[in-house]
Write an enzyme that holds these catalytic residues in place. Sequence first.
Site, mmCIF file in Angstrom:
data_model
loop_
_atom_site.group_PDB
_atom_site.id
_atom_site.type_symbol
_atom_site.label_atom_id
_atom_site.label_comp_id
_atom_site.label_asym_id
_atom_site.label_seq_id
_atom_site.Cartn_x
_atom_site.Cartn_y
_atom_site.Cartn_z
ATOM 1 N N GLU A 282 -21.721 -6.051 54.269
ATOM 2 C CA GLU A 282 -21.618 -5.662 55.671
ATOM 3 C C GLU A 282 -20.194 -5.226 55.995
ATOM 4 O O GLU A 282 -19.232 -5.888 55.642
ATOM 5 C CB GLU A 282 -22.029 -6.831 56.570
ATOM 6 C CG GLU A 282 -22.025 -6.488 58.046
ATOM 7 C CD GLU A 282 -22.570 -7.603 58.916
ATOM 8 O OE1 GLU A 282 -22.353 -7.552 60.139
ATOM 9 O OE2 GLU A 282 -23.212 -8.536 58.373
ATOM 10 N N ASP A 316 -22.143 -2.531 61.015
ATOM 11 C CA ASP A 316 -21.868 -3.410 62.147
ATOM 12 C C ASP A 316 -20.829 -2.739 63.044
ATOM 13 O O ASP A 316 -21.163 -2.127 64.042
ATOM 14 C CB ASP A 316 -21.389 -4.778 61.657
ATOM 15 C CG ASP A 316 -21.105 -5.753 62.795
ATOM 16 O OD1 ASP A 316 -21.296 -5.378 63.971
ATOM 17 O OD2 ASP A 316 -20.684 -6.884 62.524
ATOM 18 N N LYS A 340 -26.650 -5.866 66.993
ATOM 19 C CA LYS A 340 -25.886 -7.001 67.525
ATOM 20 C C LYS A 340 -26.261 -7.150 68.996
ATOM 21 O O LYS A 340 -25.746 -6.427 69.855
ATOM 22 C CB LYS A 340 -24.387 -6.736 67.350
ATOM 23 C CG LYS A 340 -23.547 -7.933 67.013
ATOM 24 C CD LYS A 340 -22.117 -7.520 66.739
ATOM 25 C CE LYS A 340 -21.295 -8.679 66.241
ATOM 26 N NZ LYS A 340 -21.374 -8.854 64.785
#
Length: 426
Positions: A282, A316, A340
Amino acid sequence: MTQNGITLKKETFMIIDILTAPGMGAFFYDDQQAIRAGALQEGFIYNGTPQTPGFSSIRMPARSLSVGLVLADGAILWGDMLTVQYSGIAGREPVFNITEAKKIIEELKPRLLQIHFKDIRHDLKMLFLPLKNEQHVPLSIQYGISQAILSAYAHLLRLTMTEVLVHAYSLPMILRPVPIYAQSGDDRYNQTQKMILKRVEILPHGLFNSPAKLGTKGEKLLEFVQWITQQIAQAGDANYYPALHFDVYGTIGLEFGLDAESIASYIEQLAKAAAPFQLHIESPADYGSSEAQINGYIKIRQALKNRGCSAKIVADEWCDTLEDIRQFAQQGAADIIQIKLPDAGCLLNSMDAAILCKQHGIGVYIGGSCTETDLSARASVHVAVATQADMQLAKPGMGVDEALSITGNEQSRLMAILKTKYPLLT
């Protein structure tokens, strides 16, 4: 109106008052810019000068604001507003401000009092139209209010939040639990052993958020991957086959100069060390903008493909809002996208994002932050199950046990309810 054999009075389908309650997030806000720049950690505290606007120190206690909808039938349904651990960077909202949030709730109150719970998608679209000064409703506030609205719909209709979402989007009801991913925080070795003992499906996060933690040319992360595979082997369970997911906060890019070939070469080393387990990386690099991030990740993915490496790249940073996610998905900039939830805002944005990712063959990770609350964590489970995500984050906090208990038990109870209500699907 009759729902599930129960007669409901239409006059109860209204909000008569709004409550607020200041609260604590389950972890801390961290100034990522200062940490990446080499801020020294002494015990739990980071020493040095904060670099991101809104931070009074590099590490600050997370805050939340609960909003309670008082319904005509006397029930009070809650949702929690907050921002994520690394607020104020990579296109995200600044650190959550309770005072400012209360002012905006007062401005939204007339809209809330006009809701009559006929169509959740319409209600939330109208609720979050721009404010009087054309300011958009902050995503942190959308997040909390949408939790409360969803909970109110579930209460009034005598349904689970999952059922409300499935019906609203005309999705199939699938009674399959979504794999849970736990995060270790800095206590990565002890926490990973906990995860292995508890047979967590995806682990361990690792929190490699600074060059010092990654090590020169990534040596510390490589050693950690090798250690984990040994730990899993020692567990002696042939049926336990977790995915190994590491969040590196762009530090691989810092170490290898943002060069896609060098980054891919290093990830290939990690993948070999992780074998036979699937590797997820990530945020391997931070290219400084959403467009640059997309272009950089496309190059990294292509370099990995050229090497025949099966490691998956997880987006992300710079992939925050529904529109960001749309761009990443359409251009194939990741194998998996973390949605998120606090950054996406309204829970329906996360629903839309998950459906969009699936349409483009991108893995769906219903994520969030350690700064969240028990309430927001439980709500996110219903988004994960309704969309049949590929993975979901155990949250809130960095304690493993508590997060697994809150997320895992919510999902287990939900499965028990749904299997009773939909026996033909089991």
